[in-house]
Design a protein around this motif. Structure first.
Motif, PDB file in Angstrom:
ATOM      1  N   LEU A  55    -141.178  16.122   6.417  1.00  0.00           N
ATOM      2  CA  LEU A  55    -142.628  16.046   6.279  1.00  0.00           C
ATOM      3  C   LEU A  55    -143.319  16.618   4.935  1.00  0.00           C
ATOM      4  O   LEU A  55    -143.896  15.651   4.304  1.00  0.00           O
ATOM      5  N   ARG A  56    -142.489  17.228   4.366  1.00  0.00           N
ATOM      6  CA  ARG A  56    -143.140  17.828   2.867  1.00  0.00           C
ATOM      7  C   ARG A  56    -142.110  16.361   1.719  1.00  0.00           C
ATOM      8  O   ARG A  56    -143.565  16.266   1.216  1.00  0.00           O
ATOM      9  N   HIS A  57    -141.418  16.125   2.261  1.00  0.00           N
ATOM     10  CA  HIS A  57    -141.039  14.963   1.485  1.00  0.00           C
ATOM     11  C   HIS A  57    -141.766  13.808   1.785  1.00  0.00           C
ATOM     12  O   HIS A  57    -142.238  13.261   0.208  1.00  0.00           O
ATOM     13  N   ALA A  58    -142.052  13.413   3.112  1.00  0.00           N
ATOM     14  CA  ALA A  58    -143.149  12.131   3.322  1.00  0.00           C
ATOM     15  C   ALA A  58    -144.367  12.464   2.321  1.00  0.00           C
ATOM     16  O   ALA A  58    -144.647  11.147   2.448  1.00  0.00           O
ATOM     17  N   ALA A  59    -144.996  13.427   2.444  1.00  0.00           N
ATOM     18  CA  ALA A  59    -146.007  14.036   2.291  1.00  0.00           C
ATOM     19  C   ALA A  59    -146.346  13.533   0.853  1.00  0.00           C
ATOM     20  O   ALA A  59    -147.012  13.073  -0.026  1.00  0.00           O
ATOM     21  N   ALA A  60    -144.757  13.574  -0.323  1.00  0.00           N
ATOM     22  CA  ALA A  60    -144.980  13.831  -1.759  1.00  0.00           C
ATOM     23  C   ALA A  60    -144.229  12.413  -2.048  1.00  0.00           C
ATOM     24  O   ALA A  60    -144.183  12.301  -3.100  1.00  0.00           O
ATOM     25  N   PRO A 113    -144.336   3.057  -1.137  1.00  0.00           N
ATOM     26  CA  PRO A 113    -146.641   2.254  -1.151  1.00  0.00           C
ATOM     27  C   PRO A 113    -146.688   3.093   0.151  1.00  0.00           C
ATOM     28  O   PRO A 113    -147.925   3.454   0.533  1.00  0.00           O
ATOM     29  N   SER A 114    -146.285   2.895   0.941  1.00  0.00           N
ATOM     30  CA  SER A 114    -146.142   3.895   2.801  1.00  0.00           C
ATOM     31  C   SER A 114    -145.125   4.242   3.491  1.00  0.00           C
ATOM     32  O   SER A 114    -144.037   4.681   3.084  1.00  0.00           O
ATOM     33  N   HIS A 115    -145.610   5.106   4.546  1.00  0.00           N
ATOM     34  CA  HIS A 115    -144.306   5.744   4.864  1.00  0.00           C
ATOM     35  C   HIS A 115    -143.300   5.144   5.595  1.00  0.00           C
ATOM     36  O   HIS A 115    -142.274   5.378   5.314  1.00  0.00           O
ATOM     37  N   LEU A 116    -143.611   4.324   5.928  1.00  0.00           N
ATOM     38  CA  LEU A 116    -142.540   3.286   6.672  1.00  0.00           C
ATOM     39  C   LEU A 116    -142.043   2.928   5.956  1.00  0.00           C
ATOM     40  O   LEU A 116    -140.437   2.775   6.249  1.00  0.00           O
ATOM     41  N   GLU A 117    -141.979   2.792   4.103  1.00  0.00           N
ATOM     42  CA  GLU A 117    -141.646   1.926   3.516  1.00  0.00           C
ATOM     43  C   GLU A 117    -140.069   3.354   3.336  1.00  0.00           C
ATOM     44  O   GLU A 117    -139.035   3.476   2.170  1.00  0.00           O
ATOM     45  N   CYS A 118    -140.585   4.752   3.363  1.00  0.00           N
ATOM     46  CA  CYS A 118    -139.515   5.581   3.101  1.00  0.00           C
ATOM     47  C   CYS A 118    -138.168   5.991   3.766  1.00  0.00           C
ATOM     48  O   CYS A 118    -139.313   6.231   4.585  1.00  0.00           O
ATOM     49  N   PRO A 119    -136.893   5.597   2.869  1.00  0.00           N
ATOM     50  CA  PRO A 119    -135.758   5.649   3.969  1.00  0.00           C
ATOM     51  C   PRO A 119    -135.389   7.322   4.874  1.00  0.00           C
ATOM     52  O   PRO A 119    -135.906   7.456   5.472  1.00  0.00           O
ATOM     53  N   THR A 120    -136.411   8.591   4.502  1.00  0.00           N
ATOM     54  CA  THR A 120    -136.642   9.792   4.801  1.00  0.00           C
ATOM     55  C   THR A 120    -137.756  10.092   5.824  1.00  0.00           C
ATOM     56  O   THR A 120    -137.196  10.299   6.763  1.00  0.00           O
ATOM     57  N   PHE A 121    -138.799   9.652   5.298  1.00  0.00           N
ATOM     58  CA  PHE A 121    -139.882   9.190   6.824  1.00  0.00           C
ATOM     59  C   PHE A 121    -139.045   8.099   8.167  1.00  0.00           C
ATOM     60  O   PHE A 121    -139.432   8.613   9.073  1.00  0.00           O
ATOM     61  N   ARG A 122    -138.375   7.275   7.474  1.00  0.00           N
ATOM     62  CA  ARG A 122    -137.930   6.277   8.785  1.00  0.00           C
ATOM     63  C   ARG A 122    -136.745   7.015   9.746  1.00  0.00           C
ATOM     64  O   ARG A 122    -136.744   7.176  10.978  1.00  0.00           O
ATOM     65  N   ARG A 123    -135.670   7.827   9.041  1.00  0.00           N
ATOM     66  CA  ARG A 123    -134.795   8.728   9.097  1.00  0.00           C
ATOM     67  C   ARG A 123    -135.587   9.692  10.348  1.00  0.00           C
ATOM     68  O   ARG A 123    -134.913   9.793  11.549  1.00  0.00           O
ATOM     69  N   LEU A 124    -136.456  10.137   9.997  1.00  0.00           N
ATOM     70  CA  LEU A 124    -137.182  11.260  10.831  1.00  0.00           C
ATOM     71  C   LEU A 124    -138.084  10.163  12.194  1.00  0.00           C
ATOM     72  O   LEU A 124    -137.788  10.597  13.458  1.00  0.00           O
ATOM     73  N   LEU A 125    -138.568   8.882  11.931  1.00  0.00           N
ATOM     74  CA  LEU A 125    -139.492   8.275  13.148  1.00  0.00           C
ATOM     75  C   LEU A 125    -137.437   8.275  13.734  1.00  0.00           C
ATOM     76  O   LEU A 125    -137.893   8.373  15.025  1.00  0.00           O
ATOM     77  N   ASP A 126    -136.237   7.752  13.294  1.00  0.00           N
ATOM     78  CA  ASP A 126    -135.525   7.671  14.541  1.00  0.00           C
ATOM     79  C   ASP A 126    -135.245   8.468  15.491  1.00  0.00           C
ATOM     80  O   ASP A 126    -134.616   8.710  16.058  1.00  0.00           O
TER      81      ASP A 126
END
Length: 157
Positions: A103-108, A112-125
């Protein structure tokens, strides 16, 4: 022997009287009697309520906590159960640490979009996979009990 009325027990234990009545329904506590319409409790109920609170904080269900008392009301806590719960908490702490860091990574993240962030996508998966693995009837950890006054949902007030 001096007994405490329900209001005094509720005040000292820092729980609403409705919780005491619920614990009574579940067989976790027993009043010593009544004075008029008010339940009276032996002062030892405060220690029992402290044990119940500790068990709840550790993540034990009320049914599990009820099983930790002998028929005479004394604690009967299986040390292997405590060891297993500690291991479960260690696992959960590790999972929460990973979640916090993600979450800290996704916040920083500069994506351009959280859905384009590989870390955030992994978190969703991982969240989706975890949802598929939850045993039937297991309540999500973040789901608090319904605490609205007077509402009975079958869960702790």
């Amino acid at each position: 022997m001096t007994h405490l009325d329900i209001a005094e027990v509720a005040r000292r234990a820092a729980v609403p009287a409705s919780t005491l009545r619920f614990y009574e329904e579940k067989g976790l506590i027993t009043p010593a009697g009544r004075r008029g319409l008010r339940r009276q409790y032996d002062p030892s109920v405060l220690e029992r309520l402290a044990l119940i609170a500790l068990g709840r904080t550790a993540g034990f269900s009320l049914d599990e906590i009820a099983g930790m008392f002998a028929p005479d009301g004394r604690p009967r806590i299986d040390r292997e159960v405590l060891t297993a719960k500690a291991a479960e908490l260690d696992r959960r702490i590790r999972e929460l640490g990973v979640l916090r860091d993600s979450l800290r990574h996704a916040a920083a993240c500069p994506a351009p979009s959280h859905l384009e962030c590989p870390t955030f996508r992994r978190l969703l998966d991982e969240a989706t996979a975890r949802g598929r693995r939850s045993p039937p009837g297991e309540r999500p950890a973040a789901s608090p009990p319904d605490r609205r006054a007077g509402r009975r949902t079958g869960r702790e007030p």
